[in-house]
Design a protein around this motif. Structure first.
Motif, PDB file in Angstrom:
ATOM      1  N   LYS A  90       0.842  -1.191   0.000  1.00  0.00           N
ATOM      2  CA  LYS A  90       0.000   0.000   0.000  1.00  0.00           C
ATOM      3  C   LYS A  90       0.879   1.245   0.000  1.00  0.00           C
ATOM      4  O   LYS A  90       2.035   1.215   0.407  1.00  0.00           O
ATOM      5  CB  LYS A  90      -0.956   0.019   1.178  1.00  0.00           C
ATOM      6  CG  LYS A  90      -0.323  -0.081   2.553  1.00  0.00           C
ATOM      7  CD  LYS A  90      -1.427  -0.109   3.606  1.00  0.00           C
ATOM      8  CE  LYS A  90      -0.851  -0.246   5.007  1.00  0.00           C
ATOM      9  NZ  LYS A  90      -1.925  -0.237   6.036  1.00  0.00           N
ATOM     10  N   SER A  92       0.509   4.100   1.631  1.00  0.00           N
ATOM     11  CA  SER A  92       0.709   4.809   2.887  1.00  0.00           C
ATOM     12  C   SER A  92       0.022   4.077   4.014  1.00  0.00           C
ATOM     13  O   SER A  92      -1.005   3.425   3.817  1.00  0.00           O
ATOM     14  CB  SER A  92       0.153   6.230   2.770  1.00  0.00           C
ATOM     15  OG  SER A  92       0.106   6.847   4.035  1.00  0.00           O
ATOM     16  N   PHE A  95      -3.718   4.934   4.448  1.00  0.00           N
ATOM     17  CA  PHE A  95      -4.789   4.502   3.562  1.00  0.00           C
ATOM     18  C   PHE A  95      -4.632   3.042   3.172  1.00  0.00           C
ATOM     19  O   PHE A  95      -3.517   2.546   3.016  1.00  0.00           O
ATOM     20  CB  PHE A  95      -4.805   5.344   2.282  1.00  0.00           C
ATOM     21  CG  PHE A  95      -4.928   6.820   2.524  1.00  0.00           C
ATOM     22  CD1 PHE A  95      -6.028   7.326   3.197  1.00  0.00           C
ATOM     23  CD2 PHE A  95      -3.955   7.691   2.081  1.00  0.00           C
ATOM     24  CE1 PHE A  95      -6.145   8.685   3.429  1.00  0.00           C
ATOM     25  CE2 PHE A  95      -4.062   9.047   2.300  1.00  0.00           C
ATOM     26  CZ  PHE A  95      -5.159   9.547   2.982  1.00  0.00           C
ATOM     27  N   LEU A  99      -6.938   2.652  -2.684  1.00  0.00           N
ATOM     28  CA  LEU A  99      -8.005   3.620  -2.399  1.00  0.00           C
ATOM     29  C   LEU A  99      -8.124   4.648  -3.532  1.00  0.00           C
ATOM     30  O   LEU A  99      -9.212   5.176  -3.783  1.00  0.00           O
ATOM     31  CB  LEU A  99      -7.727   4.338  -1.077  1.00  0.00           C
ATOM     32  CG  LEU A  99      -8.915   5.113  -0.472  1.00  0.00           C
ATOM     33  CD1 LEU A  99     -10.057   4.182  -0.149  1.00  0.00           C
ATOM     34  CD2 LEU A  99      -8.478   5.866   0.775  1.00  0.00           C
ATOM     35  N   GLU A 100      -7.003   4.878  -4.219  1.00  0.00           N
ATOM     36  CA  GLU A 100      -7.045   5.816  -5.348  1.00  0.00           C
ATOM     37  C   GLU A 100      -7.968   5.309  -6.454  1.00  0.00           C
ATOM     38  O   GLU A 100      -8.618   6.100  -7.160  1.00  0.00           O
ATOM     39  CB  GLU A 100      -5.637   6.064  -5.899  1.00  0.00           C
ATOM     40  CG  GLU A 100      -4.937   4.845  -6.446  1.00  0.00           C
ATOM     41  CD  GLU A 100      -4.144   4.075  -5.391  1.00  0.00           C
ATOM     42  OE1 GLU A 100      -3.235   3.337  -5.774  1.00  0.00           O
ATOM     43  OE2 GLU A 100      -4.456   4.211  -4.182  1.00  0.00           O
ATOM     44  N   LEU A 142     -15.525   6.191   1.965  1.00  0.00           N
ATOM     45  CA  LEU A 142     -14.363   7.037   1.690  1.00  0.00           C
ATOM     46  C   LEU A 142     -14.227   8.148   2.721  1.00  0.00           C
ATOM     47  O   LEU A 142     -13.128   8.447   3.203  1.00  0.00           O
ATOM     48  CB  LEU A 142     -14.482   7.640   0.280  1.00  0.00           C
ATOM     49  CG  LEU A 142     -14.228   6.692  -0.894  1.00  0.00           C
ATOM     50  CD1 LEU A 142     -14.662   7.344  -2.203  1.00  0.00           C
ATOM     51  CD2 LEU A 142     -12.746   6.318  -0.954  1.00  0.00           C
ATOM     52  N   THR A 145     -12.883   6.936   5.979  1.00  0.00           N
ATOM     53  CA  THR A 145     -11.471   6.569   5.904  1.00  0.00           C
ATOM     54  C   THR A 145     -10.564   7.785   5.836  1.00  0.00           C
ATOM     55  O   THR A 145      -9.550   7.866   6.536  1.00  0.00           O
ATOM     56  CB  THR A 145     -11.225   5.686   4.664  1.00  0.00           C
ATOM     57  OG1 THR A 145     -12.057   4.533   4.733  1.00  0.00           O
ATOM     58  CG2 THR A 145      -9.765   5.272   4.571  1.00  0.00           C
ATOM     59  N   VAL A 146     -10.928   8.747   4.998  1.00  0.00           N
ATOM     60  CA  VAL A 146     -10.052   9.882   4.735  1.00  0.00           C
ATOM     61  C   VAL A 146     -10.253  11.014   5.731  1.00  0.00           C
ATOM     62  O   VAL A 146      -9.309  11.714   6.095  1.00  0.00           O
ATOM     63  CB  VAL A 146     -10.264  10.391   3.287  1.00  0.00           C
ATOM     64  CG1 VAL A 146      -9.355  11.570   2.986  1.00  0.00           C
ATOM     65  CG2 VAL A 146      -9.999   9.261   2.295  1.00  0.00           C
ATOM     66  N   LEU A 188      -5.942  10.759  11.431  1.00  0.00           N
ATOM     67  CA  LEU A 188      -5.391  10.617  10.090  1.00  0.00           C
ATOM     68  C   LEU A 188      -4.222  11.560   9.935  1.00  0.00           C
ATOM     69  O   LEU A 188      -4.352  12.753  10.110  1.00  0.00           O
ATOM     70  CB  LEU A 188      -6.461  10.949   9.043  1.00  0.00           C
ATOM     71  CG  LEU A 188      -6.064  10.798   7.580  1.00  0.00           C
ATOM     72  CD1 LEU A 188      -5.674   9.355   7.285  1.00  0.00           C
ATOM     73  CD2 LEU A 188      -7.233  11.215   6.700  1.00  0.00           C
ATOM     74  N   LYS A 260      -1.643  10.395  -2.548  1.00  0.00           N
ATOM     75  CA  LYS A 260      -2.352  10.856  -1.353  1.00  0.00           C
ATOM     76  C   LYS A 260      -3.133  12.139  -1.627  1.00  0.00           C
ATOM     77  O   LYS A 260      -4.250  12.319  -1.138  1.00  0.00           O
ATOM     78  CB  LYS A 260      -1.349  11.053  -0.212  1.00  0.00           C
ATOM     79  CG  LYS A 260      -0.803   9.738   0.329  1.00  0.00           C
ATOM     80  CD  LYS A 260       0.476   9.929   1.110  1.00  0.00           C
ATOM     81  CE  LYS A 260       0.252  10.732   2.363  1.00  0.00           C
ATOM     82  NZ  LYS A 260       1.512  10.858   3.148  1.00  0.00           N
ATOM     83  N   ILE A 263      -6.254  11.110  -3.267  1.00  0.00           N
ATOM     84  CA  ILE A 263      -7.206  10.500  -2.335  1.00  0.00           C
ATOM     85  C   ILE A 263      -7.911  11.576  -1.504  1.00  0.00           C
ATOM     86  O   ILE A 263      -9.139  11.566  -1.360  1.00  0.00           O
ATOM     87  CB  ILE A 263      -6.479   9.490  -1.423  1.00  0.00           C
ATOM     88  CG1 ILE A 263      -6.033   8.273  -2.253  1.00  0.00           C
ATOM     89  CG2 ILE A 263      -7.382   9.055  -0.275  1.00  0.00           C
ATOM     90  CD1 ILE A 263      -5.098   7.331  -1.499  1.00  0.00           C
ATOM     91  N   THR A 267     -11.675  12.579  -2.519  1.00  0.00           N
ATOM     92  CA  THR A 267     -12.742  12.285  -1.566  1.00  0.00           C
ATOM     93  C   THR A 267     -13.518  13.546  -1.214  1.00  0.00           C
ATOM     94  O   THR A 267     -14.749  13.547  -1.196  1.00  0.00           O
ATOM     95  CB  THR A 267     -12.157  11.661  -0.284  1.00  0.00           C
ATOM     96  OG1 THR A 267     -11.518  10.431  -0.608  1.00  0.00           O
ATOM     97  CG2 THR A 267     -13.255  11.398   0.741  1.00  0.00           C
TER      98      THR A 267
END
Length: 781
Positions: A90, A92, A95, A99-100, A142, A145-146, A188, A260, A263, A267
């Protein structure tokens, strides 16, 4: 296929080059880049380009192609996401892998849904909801998560105030509607976008940059105070890292940072757009959306879009699109809401967005368009015309210099905007020419363009000082255009259904023919019975008379009031019809009488509120030719506005003349609009008039008190940031009254009423402005 963050970053950088070409109007180059690879990012790019062509041109063939390409992108991103889910690699620690690709997948779902809504039909709106149903879970996941701690945790600005660019304190995700997930206790860690270029292997050619970052002036958006363009407290600045050392990353750090950025910005953009789209759907459609568990928060939507737009300085694609959405929204609020709780703030924000993207892509038609809109909204139509004409000329030069295929659909919008500005300026010949030109540029409703162009020729025929020969020539041309419309309307449009505007046009053509027949004239020459231009009538739906100059409003008033029978309501600018024993009424139906009253009411209000332009309108950045101008620039205005020339205004003598008659005009406006509404039970065809008249009365309620507020502040009777007790009570009464009138307007505009969905959207915007004003002055409704 296996998942590799490095490969994903390379694909992203390549696709981003395609978007750079797209934003700069270099469509051929953009298509070449997007077609060079078949990874999800390139597929999304191809689908997005086709979507823009379809949405901006409203062309059925383009919409079909956009749907096809977006479906391919949706499938490709879904497959890539599945492959990434099986990988232990992954980008990072912050994330999960792939996820992208989930961002890319959600992008395609939203764009597919919006494509359905472009028809402006309730069926299209319902199809939009159905398509977006699958996006609901994606965005919830999303967002959790973000942004586990909400969007506020990704800003370093002070808490939002009622004067911030999103009204009042933005609700936390825990308090926001169902579409907004609850916060979690996890933290995060995020890095701000790097300003250096990525590795040479994946580097994008630099777009033309300005010395300042894209949203360098955006710090004013939140606090309303003047700060340095590089201030770290900018609301739109990307988040400051809190625990970067806790991150473990695979691959080149700059490449991973780009993923990132995608993402985070993606999002925020998708979540903001998702909420904003639902907030702008007609209320009836929103009630159906509630069955799916949807709700919306427009404030949260705008805040999310602002967070995303903070990444545009780095060329992040979602950030640029977020800026475009913000431009579109600001422009729509200024154009059709009728009243803004803080117009100066909206224009500052609009100016900041446009300036940033315009600096990066100076030849992009979309940014040129919005520059012109700002000029138009700040009462400089001539400046707007210059910008649009220069942009169109530059497009021709680029084509001649072999730059390849331009962005025709975006260029078409320049012509569309130019046509409406010409109409507002009473430059009817130029307006007619521009609307006819549109039929060569896109395949949208040619019948609508012909109808408006015919109206322009009728206006020319009805103008003072026109010879008999010229009048006949204009009427013959108008009849020629009107005769061509039925065949044009027979061509089925979006979704195989008539567009709402075309439904109205069909009714008007039948109405004119019946009127000519009842008057004993030749039905084949029905243009000769028309006394109020169809162009001015359709202009009501675009709110085209709200920001016209007082001199143009005066000419309109004198012309419309000169028609028989007399209006029966006095004002300083009304004409008295010339009567003879043989004179037959020019207007002999309730529909026509109500339409005249509505137009006169809007024009009188425009003159009555002219004083607002003196001290509160912000100047455009385009040089002004007028030497007689005065604008008091707020301390909180960005440098680009402070340093720009003053807003052109009528001469002092003219201003005094119109300001002196302001009260009489506002009184006449209320009487005229009320009279238009009173005729609603008698109207047979134009059943939309009653609802719009009530909407305009709601706007008038607010404008009248706004005039009082400006006068009180000008006299210095109170602290600038405070209102007197009496004025606060007046505002509370007016806000309640306006809201009640909007309820009546909606009751008069069921689905069967022409263009009711457009009125529904305008009502929704005005309700927001009412709520914002109540918060600004701290009153309860």
């Amino acid at each position: 296929m296996s998942y590799s963050p490095h490969s994903a970053a390379i694909q992203l950088a390549s696709a981003s080059r395609g978007f750079d070409h797209l934003f700069a109007n270099e469509i051929s180059s953009a298509k070449k880049v997007f077609n060079s690879e078949s990874d999800p990012f390139h597929l999304v790019g191809a689908g997005c380009l086709s979507f823009l062509e379809a949405s901006l041109g409203l062309e059925a063939s383009k919409m079909t192609e956009a749907t096809r390409l977006l479906a391919l992108a949706e499938a490709g991103s879904r497959n890539a996401l599945k492959a990434a889910a099986k990988s232990k690699t992954k980008a990072s620690a912050a994330f999960p892998p792939g996820l992208e690709y989930e961002i890319a997948n959600a992008d395609t779902v939203v764009l597919l849904g919006i494509t359905h809504a472009l028809s402006e039909s309730y069926m299209g709106y319902l199809q939009c909801i159905y398509a977006m149903n699958s996006a609901h879970g994606k965005f919830s996941k999303l967002y959790k998560t973000v942004f586990p701690n909400g969007l506020d945790s990704h800003t370093t600005s002070p808490p939002l105030t009622p004067f911030s660019w999103t009204p009042s304190v933005t609700p936390s995700p825990a308090d926001s509607p169902a579409v907004t997930p609850k916060t979690s206790s996890s933290n995060l860690s995020l890095e701000p976008p790097v300003s250096s270029a990525i590795s040479k292997k994946s580097a994008r050619p630099p777009a033309k940059q300005s010395s300042s970052s894209f949203f360098g002036l955006a710090s004013r958006w939140t606090s309303g105070t003047s700060t340095s363009a590089s201030s770290s407290t900018s609301f739109l600045s990307p988040p400051t890292p809190t625990s970067i050392s806790s991150m473990t990353e695979a691959g080149n750090s700059e490449e991973i940072q780009n993923l990132k950025n995608l993402i985070i910005a993606g999002t925020a953009f998708g979540f903001g757009l998702f909420n904003l789209v639902f907030s702008l759907l007609p209320k009836r459609v929103q009630s159906v959306a509630g069955l799916f568990g949807f709700a919306h928060s427009r404030r949260l939507a705008l805040q999310a879009l602002a967070v995303s737009a903070g990444y545009a300085a780095e060329g992040e694609v979602h950030g640029v699109f977020a800026g475009l959405v913000l431009m579109t929204y600001h422009g729509a609020v200024l154009l059709v809401s009728g009243y803004q709780a803080d117009e100066a703030r909206i224009i500052r924000e609009y100016e900041s967005v446009v300036s940033g993207i315009e600096a990066r892509y100076p030849k992009g038609a979309l940014w040129i368009l919005n520059r012109a809109k700002i000029l138009r909204m700040t009462y400089d139509p001539e400046g707007a015309i210059r910008v649009l004409k220069a942009g169109l000329e530059e497009t021709k030069e680029d084509a001649a210099n072999e730059h390849g295929e331009g962005f025709k659909q975006a260029d078409t919008l320049l012509v569309f905007e130019l046509a409406w500005i010409y109409l507002s300026q009473r430059q009817y010949a130029e307006s007619a020419e521009a609307f006819i030109k549109l039929t060569e540029l896109n395949s949208w409703s040619h019948g609508t363009y012909y109808f408006i162009a015919a109206g322009c020729h009728i206006s020319l025929a009805l103008s003072d000082g026109v010879s008999h020969e010229e009048k006949e020539k204009y009427l013959d041309k108008a009849q020629e255009l009107l005769d061509a419309i039925p065949n044009l309307l027979d061509k089925r449009k979006v979704g195989g259904k008539d567009l709402p505007t075309e439904v109205l046009i069909k009714k008007k053509l039948a109405f004119y023919k019946e009127k000519q027949k009842l008057q004993g004239g030749d039905e084949r020459n029905f243009a000769r019975c028309i006394r109020i231009s169809p162009a001015e009538e359709l202009g009501i739906f675009w709110n085209n008379h709200n920001r016209i100059s007082p001199s143009n409003a005066e000419v309109h008033i004198r012309e419309w009031s000169a028609l028989q029978p007399p209006v029966g309501i006095d004002s300083p600018y009304m004409s008295r019809p010339i009567t003879t024993s043989s004179t037959s009424p020019d207007l002999d139906t309730p529909d026509e009488l109500a339409l005249r009253l509505l137009l006169l009411g809007i024009a009188h209000r425009s003159i009555g509120c002219v004083g607002l332009r003196i001290k509160d309108s912000l100047p455009p950045t385009e040089p002004a030719s007028s030497s007689s101008s005065y604008v008091e620039t707020p301390d909180s205005a960005p440098e680009s506005i402070v340093d720009s020339p003053s807003l052109p205004l009528p001469s002092s003598e003219d201003i005094n003349q119109y300001t002196g008659n302001a009260s009489a005009c506002l009184r006449a406006s209320r009487e005229l609009l009320s009279a238009a509404h009173a005729l609603q039970p008698s109207i047979k065809v134009s059943t939309w008039i009653g609802g719009l008249a009530m909407f305009e009365l709601a706007v008038l309620d607010l404008k009248e008190v706004e005039v009082e507020e400006k006068e009180e502040k000008a006299k210095g009777d109170s602290v600038p940031s405070e209102l007197s007790v009496d004025l606060k009570k007046r505002w509370q009464t007016a806000l309640k009254s306006a809201r009640a009138k909007l309820d009546v307007a909606m009751a008069l505009a069921p689905n069967s009423v022409d263009l009711s969905s457009r009125l529904d959207s305008r009502v929704a915007m005005l309700r927001d402005e009412i709520g914002m004003k109540a918060e600004i002055i701290d009153v309860t409704l």
